[in-house]
Design a protein around this motif. Structure first.
Motif, PDB file in Angstrom:
ATOM      1  N   GLN A   1      58.896  95.160  85.848  1.00  0.00           N
ATOM      2  CA  GLN A   1      58.584  95.226  87.276  1.00  0.00           C
ATOM      3  C   GLN A   1      58.935  96.589  87.883  1.00  0.00           C
ATOM      4  N   LEU A   2      59.603  97.434  87.104  1.00  0.00           N
ATOM      5  CA  LEU A   2      60.047  98.735  87.619  1.00  0.00           C
ATOM      6  C   LEU A   2      59.014  99.813  87.316  1.00  0.00           C
ATOM      7  N   GLU A   3      59.194 100.974  87.940  1.00  0.00           N
ATOM      8  CA  GLU A   3      58.351 102.110  87.597  1.00  0.00           C
ATOM      9  C   GLU A   3      58.517 102.421  86.109  1.00  0.00           C
ATOM     10  N   PRO A   4      57.449 102.875  85.449  1.00  0.00           N
ATOM     11  CA  PRO A   4      57.564 103.189  84.012  1.00  0.00           C
ATOM     12  C   PRO A   4      58.738 104.122  83.727  1.00  0.00           C
ATOM     13  N   HIS A   5      59.424 103.866  82.620  1.00  0.00           N
ATOM     14  CA  HIS A   5      60.528 104.691  82.115  1.00  0.00           C
ATOM     15  C   HIS A   5      61.826 104.512  82.905  1.00  0.00           C
ATOM     16  N   THR A   6      61.883 103.618  83.872  1.00  0.00           N
ATOM     17  CA  THR A   6      63.147 103.389  84.582  1.00  0.00           C
ATOM     18  C   THR A   6      64.136 102.703  83.641  1.00  0.00           C
ATOM     19  N   ALA A   7      65.358 103.209  83.592  1.00  0.00           N
ATOM     20  CA  ALA A   7      66.391 102.619  82.735  1.00  0.00           C
ATOM     21  C   ALA A   7      67.349 101.784  83.578  1.00  0.00           C
ATOM     22  N   VAL A   8      67.829 100.687  82.998  1.00  0.00           N
ATOM     23  CA  VAL A   8      68.794  99.800  83.653  1.00  0.00           C
ATOM     24  C   VAL A   8      69.956  99.606  82.684  1.00  0.00           C
ATOM     25  N   SER A   9      71.185  99.677  83.188  1.00  0.00           N
ATOM     26  CA  SER A   9      72.351  99.555  82.303  1.00  0.00           C
ATOM     27  C   SER A   9      72.702  98.087  82.048  1.00  0.00           C
ATOM     28  N   THR A  10      73.481  97.879  80.998  1.00  0.00           N
ATOM     29  CA  THR A  10      73.963  96.527  80.705  1.00  0.00           C
ATOM     30  C   THR A  10      74.728  95.968  81.891  1.00  0.00           C
ATOM     31  N   ALA A  11      75.558  96.804  82.522  1.00  0.00           N
ATOM     32  CA  ALA A  11      76.355  96.333  83.660  1.00  0.00           C
ATOM     33  C   ALA A  11      75.451  95.876  84.809  1.00  0.00           C
ATOM     34  N   GLN A  12      74.394  96.632  85.062  1.00  0.00           N
ATOM     35  CA  GLN A  12      73.450  96.219  86.119  1.00  0.00           C
ATOM     36  C   GLN A  12      72.796  94.871  85.794  1.00  0.00           C
ATOM     37  N   PHE A  13      72.323  94.733  84.562  1.00  0.00           N
ATOM     38  CA  PHE A  13      71.704  93.454  84.158  1.00  0.00           C
ATOM     39  C   PHE A  13      72.709  92.301  84.271  1.00  0.00           C
ATOM     40  N   ALA A  14      73.943  92.558  83.822  1.00  0.00           N
ATOM     41  CA  ALA A  14      74.957  91.496  83.825  1.00  0.00           C
ATOM     42  C   ALA A  14      75.217  91.015  85.245  1.00  0.00           C
ATOM     43  N   GLU A  15      75.254  91.951  86.178  1.00  0.00           N
ATOM     44  CA  GLU A  15      75.481  91.603  87.582  1.00  0.00           C
ATOM     45  C   GLU A  15      74.236  90.927  88.180  1.00  0.00           C
ATOM     46  N   HIS A  16      73.069  91.434  87.816  1.00  0.00           N
ATOM     47  CA  HIS A  16      71.818  90.933  88.372  1.00  0.00           C
ATOM     48  C   HIS A  16      71.601  89.460  88.037  1.00  0.00           C
ATOM     49  N   TYR A  17      71.981  89.065  86.795  1.00  0.00           N
ATOM     50  CA  TYR A  17      71.740  87.683  86.346  1.00  0.00           C
ATOM     51  C   TYR A  17      73.035  86.881  86.153  1.00  0.00           C
ATOM     52  N   ASP A  18      74.180  87.501  86.427  1.00  0.00           N
ATOM     53  CA  ASP A  18      75.478  86.834  86.224  1.00  0.00           C
ATOM     54  C   ASP A  18      75.625  86.339  84.786  1.00  0.00           C
ATOM     55  N   ILE A  19      75.491  87.275  83.855  1.00  0.00           N
ATOM     56  CA  ILE A  19      75.677  86.936  82.442  1.00  0.00           C
ATOM     57  C   ILE A  19      76.724  87.877  81.844  1.00  0.00           C
ATOM     58  N   PRO A  20      77.424  87.442  80.794  1.00  0.00           N
ATOM     59  CA  PRO A  20      78.541  88.236  80.245  1.00  0.00           C
ATOM     60  C   PRO A  20      78.064  89.546  79.588  1.00  0.00           C
ATOM     61  N   ALA A  21      78.571  90.676  80.092  1.00  0.00           N
ATOM     62  CA  ALA A  21      78.089  91.990  79.656  1.00  0.00           C
ATOM     63  C   ALA A  21      78.283  92.277  78.166  1.00  0.00           C
ATOM     64  N   PRO A  22      79.447  91.966  77.577  1.00  0.00           N
ATOM     65  CA  PRO A  22      79.631  92.382  76.170  1.00  0.00           C
ATOM     66  C   PRO A  22      78.610  91.739  75.231  1.00  0.00           C
ATOM     67  N   TYR A  23      78.356  90.434  75.416  1.00  0.00           N
ATOM     68  CA  TYR A  23      77.402  89.744  74.545  1.00  0.00           C
ATOM     69  C   TYR A  23      75.970  90.181  74.861  1.00  0.00           C
ATOM     70  N   LEU A  24      75.690  90.417  76.140  1.00  0.00           N
ATOM     71  CA  LEU A  24      74.359  90.903  76.511  1.00  0.00           C
ATOM     72  C   LEU A  24      74.073  92.258  75.875  1.00  0.00           C
ATOM     73  N   ALA A  25      75.092  93.133  75.853  1.00  0.00           N
ATOM     74  CA  ALA A  25      74.907  94.472  75.270  1.00  0.00           C
ATOM     75  C   ALA A  25      74.432  94.369  73.829  1.00  0.00           C
ATOM     76  N   LYS A  26      75.012  93.426  73.096  1.00  0.00           N
ATOM     77  CA  LYS A  26      74.627  93.227  71.689  1.00  0.00           C
ATOM     78  C   LYS A  26      73.152  92.809  71.591  1.00  0.00           C
TER      79      LYS A  26
END
Lengths: 156, 156
Positions: free
Chosen positions: A19-44
């Motif tokens: 849904q983002l502009e092409p080539h936009t990067a999102v960090s694990t921390a951002q995703f973890a906060e966005h969906y309320d999921i545990p960052a360390p396991y998500l990173a893997k």
């Protein structure tokens, strides 16, 4: 027969990137906060998507993960198999060749008919997921969602 | 995503029954010897097939298990789901409604599009297995197999 819990996470993370502009990067921390999921396991899991060629890793302080290809060119099958592998759920251990009822080797040159039928079902499952791209998914999400996704994930 | 090892056992046991005269019963001990599989665990799986209406239990000294219906009327899907259940491998935990990016409840009246697409794939898998009967399987096994199956399992 269960897919890992993380299948839902990575499907949603990839859909967010689509849904983002092409080539936009999102960090694990951002995703973890966005969906309320545990960052360390998500990173893997996100690293597994990089390994599978679905995402690419963007280094640096504004880095994270971006889509490796256009949303039209990434299928749900690729994402699911990135975290769960591509092995079929049914395993044939050739019990037709075991025990008192064992068939002779010359009767077993062709694959066991039960294994063939189970493989056909798995192929049907794979074809179904291979026919859906991230672009197809984004076309079906609630109409106001992409603008909010961009504001929350690409605006920081 | 794995089916239990016993899926192969019960598919072969049901296929063996489909090769016998109608209503012929085979005991757990006979099946265990026929395929060299552990009897106690197999017994549990065969009881699951009875519970699912695929087999019926025949009491008495010559008792055991027989097909509950004609081979034409029993599908691979019924057999597989008797031992593994009918739950879909993908579980949606509504992460679209969690975290900082949560969608509003009014945007979530329809099922999540990712859950819909994953369910479509599971439906494709189920349809594939529901289209194959035990009679179809028996039609495809090696031509000499049914006579030997009958001699070994119905002759004792």
């Amino acid at each position: 027969m269960k897919l890992p819990l993380s299948t839902e996470w990575v499907l949603h993370c990839a859909t967010a990137l689509a849904q983002l502009e092409p080539h936009t990067a999102v960090s694990t921390a951002q995703f973890a906060e966005h969906y309320d999921i545990p960052a360390p396991y998500l990173a893997k899991q996100l690293k597994a998507l990089v390994k599978a060629g679905v995402l690419s890793a963007a280094p640096g302080p504004r880095g994270g993960f971006r889509l490796a290809r256009a949303p039209e060119a990434i299928t749900l099958l690729e994402i699911v198999e990135a975290v769960d592998g591509s092995a079929a759920p049914y395993e044939c251990h050739e019990i037709r060749q075991r025990g008192r009822g064992a068939l002779a080797p010359e009767e077993c040159r062709r694959t066991c008919v039960l294994a063939v039928r189970m493989a056909e079902a798995h192929d049907a499952w794979r074809r179904s997921l291979a026919a859906v791209s991230l672009a197809d998914v984004v076309a079906d999400i609630p109409p106001d969602a992409p603008a909010r996704t961009r504001a929350l994930l690409a605006g920081s």
